[in-house]
Enzyme design. Structure first.
Site, PDB file in Angstrom:
ATOM      1  N   TYR A   1       0.786  -1.163  -0.042  1.00  0.00           N
ATOM      2  CA  TYR A   1       0.084  -0.035  -0.059  1.00  0.00           C
ATOM      3  C   TYR A   1       0.872   1.262   0.140  1.00  0.00           C
ATOM      4  O   TYR A   1       2.084   1.057   0.307  1.00  0.00           O
ATOM      5  CB  TYR A   1      -1.045   0.158   1.260  1.00  0.00           C
ATOM      6  CG  TYR A   1      -0.432  -0.015   2.671  1.00  0.00           C
ATOM      7  CD1 TYR A   1       0.163   1.179   3.017  1.00  0.00           C
ATOM      8  CD2 TYR A   1      -0.380  -1.110   3.387  1.00  0.00           C
ATOM      9  CE1 TYR A   1       0.871   1.002   4.419  1.00  0.00           C
ATOM     10  CE2 TYR A   1       0.092  -1.119   4.430  1.00  0.00           C
ATOM     11  CZ  TYR A   1       0.886  -0.074   5.118  1.00  0.00           C
ATOM     12  OH  TYR A   1       1.257  -0.159   6.304  1.00  0.00           O
TER      13      TYR A   1
ATOM     14  N   GLU B   1     -13.050  13.921  28.759  1.00  0.00           N
ATOM     15  CA  GLU B   1     -13.129  15.496  28.773  1.00  0.00           C
ATOM     16  C   GLU B   1     -11.813  16.062  29.253  1.00  0.00           C
ATOM     17  O   GLU B   1     -11.253  15.545  30.183  1.00  0.00           O
ATOM     18  CB  GLU B   1     -14.432  15.809  29.540  1.00  0.00           C
ATOM     19  CG  GLU B   1     -15.702  15.657  29.162  1.00  0.00           C
ATOM     20  CD  GLU B   1     -16.050  16.506  27.903  1.00  0.00           C
ATOM     21  OE1 GLU B   1     -15.211  17.401  27.485  1.00  0.00           O
ATOM     22  OE2 GLU B   1     -16.923  16.784  27.505  1.00  0.00           O
TER      23      GLU B   1
END
Length: 421
Positions: free
Chosen positions: A317, A399
């Site tokens: 690839y 968070e």
């Protein structure tokens, strides 16, 4: 590789008024993230993930189409105005998670060769999808603020380099409106709440090859009757290490890594073949061509020196270079200063990691900007043991990681679309 050919539309960029993310949306954002993290899927096998994304877009009333197999494209139309693209990749990795979070992955998957493996979102793509879905929800609920079209690209198969190309080949830009710019972002080791950008080259080309060496099998006590592919391979791999140190100019960048080597079944048999895989990272077109040509030259020459048949070289690839449009990057940096605070917007350096994101803007010849956001709290950052991407412990704190990523996405999109008074 994205391109800045032609006139960049950056003159249309403005510092947006980015709405806050409502508390109920932030709660849903966390639920989406935990669901995605608990249900990872391997590259180009993201069937349930795609269905989940479609369900979320249906809930928001956003039209969508499938593209590239397990890719999903949402099209959020809101009257006349600019078209902006934003990409989030959705695939996971064959990694067994080692975190202690209650939503840790215990999923299993099957590789293309039939091997069953554990699966984990060890590169944080679950945060990418969550952030873009959250931004889409905010935009869909606040259409009085902006006008135009947002193309939401939920891309499969980034880890194998197959996904972006598959979407383009499947007619992505026939199925969706053509954006004037495409944005993307990625979570990285770093302080949550911060983002980092670089103008120009941002991520490297990556080329991967599988090389099969051929020899003549013999008894281990009769090496004179053999052509030993292991010795041949050892000479090749050792000599490959000299390419970067002796052929590439010191101020240019390149990496040549041999990641696997397999040969033989028993210690007293010289085998008839050996196989290795290698990975190459480069930042410049001419260096890439130079390095790949040198690798091929060395492989063929060492085989000839061994009296062996010509090796088989298979290109596995290629990832494109990822290039940030300078004007668009500067404009986005200024917008992020306004929404996240200048102290939270950092300048970074180009990375030798790779992304297939560049296929998406290149197919249209439009500019792009790709940036990074941190995923760990200050204690983890200071510990010296912060997990890196593809680690079994790479689990960003929700968070402010998710909030920052969603706000950054909203900033980029709203800086391009039309603003209503």
């Amino acid at each position: 590789m994205s391109t800045s050919a032609g006139t960049s539309p950056s003159t249309q960029t403005s510092v947006p008024q980015v709405p806050e993310i409502p508390a109920e949306v932030r709660e849903r954002m966390l639920e989406v993230y935990q669901h995605l993290h608990s249900h990872p899927e391997l590259s180009m096998q993201e069937h349930r993930t795609a269905e989940f994304i479609e369900t979320q877009l249906d809930r928001l009333g956003i039209e969508h189409v499938r593209c590239g197999g397990t890719g999903v494209v949402g099209i959020l139309r809101n009257g006349d105005g600019p078209v902006v693209g934003f990409r989030a990749d959705s695939d996971a990795l064959p990694i067994e998670e080692e975190s202690e979070v209650p939503y840790r992955s215990t999923a299993r998957g099957t590789l293309p060769d039939g091997t069953e493996v554990p699966v984990m979102h060890g590169c944080g793509h679950d945060t990418h999808v969550t952030a873009l879905l959250t931004a889409a929800e905010v935009l869909a609920a606040d259409t009085a603020r902006w006008s135009g079209t947002v193309v939401l690209i939920f891309q499969p198969g980034e880890e194998t380099g197959a996904g972006a190309a598959a979407m383009v080949e499947d007619g992505l830009w026939d199925k969706a409106p053509h954006p004037e710019i495409v944005y993307g972002q990625h979570v990285m080791p770093g302080l949550a709440g911060t983002v980092s950008l670089v103008s120009g080259p941002v991520m490297a080309y990556a080329d991967s090859w599988k090389v099969t060496l051929f020899g003549e099998q013999s008894h281990g006590s009769q090496p004179q009757d053999s052509i030993d592919p292991i010795v041949q391979g050892a000479h090749i791999i050792t000599r490959l290490q000299g390419i970067v140190s002796r052929e590439v100019a010191p101020l240019r960048s390149a990496v040549v890594t041999v990641g696997t080597f397999h040969a033989g079944l028993k210690e007293n048999i010289i085998p008839d073949r050996a196989e290795f895989t290698l990975n190459v990272r480069t930042m410049d077109d001419d260096v890439r061509e130079q390095v790949l040509a040198a690798i091929r030259r060395i492989i063929l020459a060492e085989a000839q020196a061994s009296g062996a048949p010509e090796p088989q070289i298979e290109e596995l690839y290629t990832f494109p270079k990822n290039l940030n449009d300078p004007e668009a990057t500067q404009a986005l940096t200024e917008a992020l200063h306004s929404t996240l605070g200048e102290e939270n917007v950092l300048e970074t350096e180009p990375k030798m990691g790779s992304e297939d994101f560049g296929h998406l803007p290149t197919a249209l010849g439009v500019p792009s900007v790709f940036w990074f956001y941190g995923g760990f709290d200050q204690q983890t950052v200071d510990s010296g043991t912060m997990p890196v991407n593809h680690s079994p412990r790479f689990v960003p704190v929700p968070e402010p990681t998710l909030w920052t990523a969603a706000r950054a996405a909203l900033t980029a999109i709203l800086s391009r679309v039309g603003h209503r008074p």
